[in-house]
Write a protein that holds these residues in place. Sequence first.
Motif, PDB file in Angstrom:
ATOM      1  N   VAL A 529      15.309 -15.765  -5.269  1.00 43.44           N
ATOM      2  CA  VAL A 529      15.201 -14.842  -6.390  1.00 43.44           C
ATOM      3  C   VAL A 529      14.093 -13.855  -6.060  1.00 43.44           C
ATOM      4  CG1 VAL A 529      13.549 -16.302  -7.644  1.00 43.44           C
ATOM      5  CG2 VAL A 529      14.945 -14.669  -8.916  1.00 43.44           C
ATOM      6  N   GLN A 530      14.281 -12.603  -6.444  1.00 45.52           N
ATOM      7  CA  GLN A 530      13.229 -11.610  -6.217  1.00 45.52           C
ATOM      8  C   GLN A 530      12.097 -11.852  -7.204  1.00 45.52           C
ATOM      9  OE1 GLN A 530      13.263  -6.992  -5.356  1.00 45.52           O
ATOM     10  NE2 GLN A 530      13.626  -7.326  -7.526  1.00 45.52           N
ATOM     11  N   LEU A 531      10.882 -11.961  -6.673  1.00 44.85           N
ATOM     12  CA  LEU A 531       9.708 -12.231  -7.507  1.00 44.85           C
ATOM     13  C   LEU A 531       8.905 -10.957  -7.707  1.00 44.85           C
ATOM     14  CD1 LEU A 531       8.437 -15.560  -5.950  1.00 44.85           C
ATOM     15  CD2 LEU A 531       9.495 -15.272  -8.175  1.00 44.85           C
ATOM     16  N   ILE A 532       8.554 -10.691  -8.958  1.00 47.07           N
ATOM     17  CA  ILE A 532       7.727  -9.538  -9.298  1.00 47.07           C
ATOM     18  C   ILE A 532       6.526 -10.032 -10.097  1.00 47.07           C
ATOM     19  CG2 ILE A 532       7.605  -7.305 -10.478  1.00 47.07           C
ATOM     20  CD1 ILE A 532       9.616  -7.231  -8.255  1.00 47.07           C
ATOM     21  N   ASN A 533       5.326  -9.691  -9.643  1.00 45.18           N
ATOM     22  CA  ASN A 533       4.131  -9.926 -10.447  1.00 45.18           C
ATOM     23  C   ASN A 533       3.777  -8.607 -11.110  1.00 45.18           C
ATOM     24  OD1 ASN A 533       2.105 -11.483 -11.514  1.00 45.18           O
ATOM     25  ND2 ASN A 533       0.691 -11.154  -9.829  1.00 45.18           N
ATOM     26  N   HIS A 534       3.731  -8.608 -12.432  1.00 39.20           N
ATOM     27  CA  HIS A 534       3.578  -7.363 -13.202  1.00 39.20           C
ATOM     28  C   HIS A 534       2.277  -7.434 -13.993  1.00 39.20           C
ATOM     29  CE1 HIS A 534       4.636  -3.709 -14.998  1.00 39.20           C
ATOM     30  NE2 HIS A 534       5.440  -4.103 -15.954  1.00 39.20           N
ATOM     31  N   TYR A 535       1.477  -6.377 -13.865  1.00 43.89           N
ATOM     32  CA  TYR A 535       0.164  -6.354 -14.520  1.00 43.89           C
ATOM     33  C   TYR A 535       0.041  -5.133 -15.421  1.00 43.89           C
ATOM     34  CZ  TYR A 535      -4.764  -5.185 -15.139  1.00 43.89           C
ATOM     35  OH  TYR A 535      -5.965  -4.822 -15.698  1.00 43.89           O
ATOM     36  N   GLY A 536      -0.603  -5.310 -16.552  1.00 47.50           N
ATOM     37  CA  GLY A 536      -0.936  -4.160 -17.384  1.00 47.50           C
ATOM     38  C   GLY A 536      -1.409  -4.561 -18.767  1.00 47.50           C
ATOM     39  N   VAL A 544       1.142  -1.410 -15.503  1.00 49.66           N
ATOM     40  CA  VAL A 544       0.714  -0.297 -14.650  1.00 49.66           C
ATOM     41  C   VAL A 544       0.897  -0.568 -13.166  1.00 49.66           C
ATOM     42  CG1 VAL A 544      -0.953   0.596 -16.302  1.00 49.66           C
ATOM     43  CG2 VAL A 544      -1.688  -1.140 -14.656  1.00 49.66           C
ATOM     44  N   SER A 545       1.154  -1.817 -12.774  1.00 51.76           N
ATOM     45  CA  SER A 545       1.310  -2.106 -11.353  1.00 51.76           C
ATOM     46  C   SER A 545       2.275  -3.265 -11.167  1.00 51.76           C
ATOM     47  CB  SER A 545      -0.042  -2.442 -10.707  1.00 51.76           C
ATOM     48  OG  SER A 545      -0.518  -3.697 -11.153  1.00 51.76           O
ATOM     49  N   THR A 546       2.869  -3.316  -9.991  1.00 55.00           N
ATOM     50  CA  THR A 546       3.775  -4.421  -9.648  1.00 55.00           C
ATOM     51  C   THR A 546       3.546  -4.840  -8.211  1.00 55.00           C
ATOM     52  OG1 THR A 546       5.541  -2.939  -8.888  1.00 55.00           O
ATOM     53  CG2 THR A 546       5.576  -3.581 -11.218  1.00 55.00           C
ATOM     54  N   HIS A 547       3.812  -6.115  -7.980  1.00 50.75           N
ATOM     55  CA  HIS A 547       3.787  -6.652  -6.619  1.00 50.75           C
ATOM     56  C   HIS A 547       5.080  -7.423  -6.404  1.00 50.75           C
ATOM     57  CE1 HIS A 547       2.484  -8.550  -2.918  1.00 50.75           C
ATOM     58  NE2 HIS A 547       2.743  -9.739  -3.440  1.00 50.75           N
ATOM     59  N   THR A 548       5.751  -7.133  -5.320  1.00 47.71           N
ATOM     60  CA  THR A 548       7.032  -7.768  -5.015  1.00 47.71           C
ATOM     61  C   THR A 548       6.889  -8.679  -3.818  1.00 47.71           C
ATOM     62  OG1 THR A 548       8.184  -5.795  -5.810  1.00 47.71           O
ATOM     63  CG2 THR A 548       9.467  -7.340  -4.496  1.00 47.71           C
ATOM     64  N   GLY A 549       7.543  -9.845  -3.903  1.00 46.08           N
ATOM     65  CA  GLY A 549       7.613 -10.720  -2.737  1.00 46.08           C
ATOM     66  C   GLY A 549       6.653 -11.876  -2.821  1.00 46.08           C
ATOM     67  N   ILE A 556      -1.668  -8.003  -7.642  1.00 44.16           N
ATOM     68  CA  ILE A 556      -0.929  -7.299  -8.704  1.00 44.16           C
ATOM     69  C   ILE A 556      -0.339  -5.989  -8.207  1.00 44.16           C
ATOM     70  CG2 ILE A 556      -2.145  -8.398 -10.606  1.00 44.16           C
ATOM     71  CD1 ILE A 556      -3.986  -5.998 -10.763  1.00 44.16           C
ATOM     72  N   GLY A 557      -0.409  -5.752  -6.893  1.00 50.57           N
ATOM     73  CA  GLY A 557       0.368  -4.682  -6.289  1.00 50.57           C
ATOM     74  C   GLY A 557      -0.235  -3.300  -6.397  1.00 50.57           C
ATOM     75  N   ARG A 558       0.649  -2.312  -6.465  1.00 51.80           N
ATOM     76  CA  ARG A 558       0.258  -0.907  -6.479  1.00 51.80           C
ATOM     77  C   ARG A 558       0.631  -0.261  -7.808  1.00 51.80           C
ATOM     78  NH1 ARG A 558       1.554   1.641  -0.476  1.00 51.80           N
ATOM     79  NH2 ARG A 558       0.148   0.260   0.703  1.00 51.80           N
ATOM     80  N   PRO A 559      -0.042   0.844  -8.138  1.00 51.23           N
ATOM     81  CA  PRO A 559       0.270   1.525  -9.411  1.00 51.23           C
ATOM     82  C   PRO A 559       1.689   2.071  -9.419  1.00 51.23           C
ATOM     83  CG  PRO A 559      -1.845   2.266  -8.512  1.00 51.23           C
ATOM     84  CD  PRO A 559      -1.181   1.455  -7.434  1.00 51.23           C
ATOM     85  N   ILE A 560       2.292   2.086 -10.611  1.00 53.32           N
ATOM     86  CA  ILE A 560       3.615   2.671 -10.776  1.00 53.32           C
ATOM     87  C   ILE A 560       3.483   4.194 -10.842  1.00 53.32           C
ATOM     88  CG2 ILE A 560       4.455   0.619 -11.960  1.00 53.32           C
ATOM     89  CD1 ILE A 560       4.275   2.197 -14.602  1.00 53.32           C
ATOM     90  N   ALA A 561       4.596   4.884 -11.006  1.00 54.78           N
ATOM     91  CA  ALA A 561       4.623   6.348 -11.009  1.00 54.78           C
ATOM     92  C   ALA A 561       3.678   6.917 -12.069  1.00 54.78           C
ATOM     93  CB  ALA A 561       6.042   6.843 -11.261  1.00 54.78           C
TER      94      ALA A 561
END
Length: 852
Positions: A529-536, A544-549, A556-561
């Motif tokens: 399953v694709q895993l997303i860690n979502h922060y905000g 405001v940010s997501t990390h995949t994998g 918590i990944g990189r900022p969204i658009a």
Amino acid sequence: MTISSKSPLDYWRTQLADPPILNLPTDRPYTVDCAPSVAVVDFTVPDDVAAGLLELARRHDAAVSTILVAAYAVVLGWHTGQDDLLIGIPGTAHAAAPVLVLRTRLGDDPTFAELVDRTRVSMSEAYAHQDVRFEELVDALVHDHDRSRSPLVQTLFDHVVAGQARPPVQAVDLRLMVVGSAGRFEYATALFDRSRIERMVEHLLQVLARVVSDPERPVSQLPVLSAAERELLAGWNATDAVLPAVNGVHALFEAQAARSPDIAAVVTDDGLVVTYAQLNARADQLASQLTGLGVGAETVVGLCLNRGIDTITAILAVWKAGGAYLPLDPAHPAERLAYMLGDSGAAVLITTGALRDRTESSLPAVVLDDPTTATVPNGQPRQRVHPEQAAYVIYTSGSTGRPKGVIATHHGLINYTLAIPTRTGTGRPGGRYALLQPATTDFGNTIILAALSTGGSLYLPDPDRTIDPGYLATFLHTHHIDYLKIVPSHLAALTTDHPLPELLPAHTLILGGERTPTTLAADLEDLPVQLINHYGPTETTIGVSTHTGSHTGATIGRPIANTRAHILDRHLNPVPIGTTGELHIAGAGITRGYTGQPAQTAERFIANPFADDGSRLYRTGDLARWQPNGHLEYLGRADHQIKIRGHRVEPAEIQTALTTHPAITTAVVTAHDMRLIAYLVPADKGLPPTSELRAHLGQTLPDHMIPAQFIELAQLPLTANGKLDRAALPAPDSIRPDLINTYQPPTTPTEELLTTIWTRLLGLDRVGVTDNFIDLGGHSLLAIEAIAAIRTTFDIDLRVEEFFDAATVRNVAELVEIKIMQEIEQMSDDEVLRGLGSQPQNAGTDEGEALR
């Protein structure tokens, strides 16, 4: 210069009172058995800078080593975020102590010249009091030594003069040596990567180059980042994207309704299927009625509804009418709901007949199940919605003792709605989304908006059974759910009674609301399953940010658009890559602030120093750092805010509510093992019973904000400077709380088994058969574990709602025995005999021994 007349040990006791630990950012955690392996990074001070250091030392009547120590302190301040630092320097050849300790304070933001003068005095005094053995200092000053750290000092500075003998010194995590213009960092490879130390070298050279030309500059204004680092950070924040001009976030749904009117928009647990066309028509009709009641731009409309299709319809209707919705949880105390309605300035209420009185409000109301509501003529509202118009007001726990309302705009919601599909893999037409969360938080808006803006179908499970693992697994499988968003602690609790793979969607699992436990992250690692860690935070519009994998739970990944992340120190300077600072957010998702609270808004939403367009930064209060790969890593809180089972909790709100009880003078609330613990100083006659305190808090606070345990203290522990010493608060004990009902022991084998289960899960010494599970500190996620243990022990199934309805050991025992008898009645005589002759499933456990 005046040298202290104190005895050497008294001098050090005063100078190093309450010694701070140097919290160097590391690439691997400290451990007791860290291997003592070291590596080095060599560097050279440029000739012009070296000459400038000599001149600066001459002007200040100081040694070059003094200048270097001061510069090193500035760099350490950047890298640790601390303004109180201990740096070790070698004693003289004949000193009793091979290491002397310098204390450098940067809290008042001195100029570098002032810092040099202070350092010169400190070094002179240290040399004048070097007749105390280092071990004696440690014994006198370090009372609770962390064995994973070197005692008292974790870093050394050594300016070596050619031909000068040096006594051997202790091993430390980081050592800076300078000989002439040549320098060397020695570092523990168990803790640091070479790249981190190389960045520290760059920062040190940068400071030295600046201070020789401008020593009167405050240390907070010295350049922190190199040009290369600034360019790198700018690239990671290059998130600009063009947003389409649409008439509010609901226009994205309306476009889907026009394209695919006959596709299922919402599907409920009881089989109701509502198409896009039908949902749009329902929302139009309700919006027409709201418009007739005067709802327009900026009008706040309260939604006091149970989870279901009515809530989705109402949200869309409020937007179509131009208003902003205010979600109200019917389960919350009436006083809290009334406060939110009044504080937000709500003008209209949408509710049902059964819930109309929950808010104790006299506002004009649309009662959805009133027959007259359905007779309102249908219409198509044509309200023009400005991008900066309010879309909703959502209340979060407040640090001033009251909840605070966050005002989100259509612009922020539109940006989020369009940005998130590309980051999460959602957005596939026909995708199936399961919504587990109520509208009272923005957590579930990820699912609602992703589904209804892309032609997906929103599936609504029975809200009373979302913590039932068997039910949820069946729901996900039966409806072929593709996308699911869930709080990690919720998912982890479900797995205590069900296999994790059966609790996952077919395509994407989005985790958010809190840090993922390490064990759950490991269990998810290899699943298809694709895993997303979502922060905000809520103040930044959902996320405001997501990390995949690969899921560590902290990344918590990189900022969204159209979103930018800045990790800053207390002077709002960007901190170096890999260094801890407070996370600040800028961009399209920044909400207006808090309704009716201008002071708090001004404190948390500040002018953006990195833009000249009048925009603002939101201070999240979260500690984070940039990883070298451009991803953000969450490290915890800078304050005392708590996350409990995905809920954001400000302890001050609970503390304020507790001190309104006449028997309580002082209260402090902390978290321990996912439970809230209240430390209370009573007025005179001791603490009231736990049941009384819970009932008192229940008048104003939701269930998740009521502490699991109340601990009486004669007084709160304080530090030497009079502040609360949180580290000295006693750990929660296992003693059964003082309840209104007296302890009654179990009298049957079933009750004995159940009390054994409850005492283990609740961490108590004993549980009475009339004790209420909630009053003992239980909650919904612990109930899942209790039900799993009951299934293992008795081989029967209980539903979560049955467990909570029963509430006490005695009632649960009666329910268990009834279910066992019902099963026996359905068995043949042979099956009964075989059952009586078989061993219990849990043979060997304490529960099994009790059953036998």
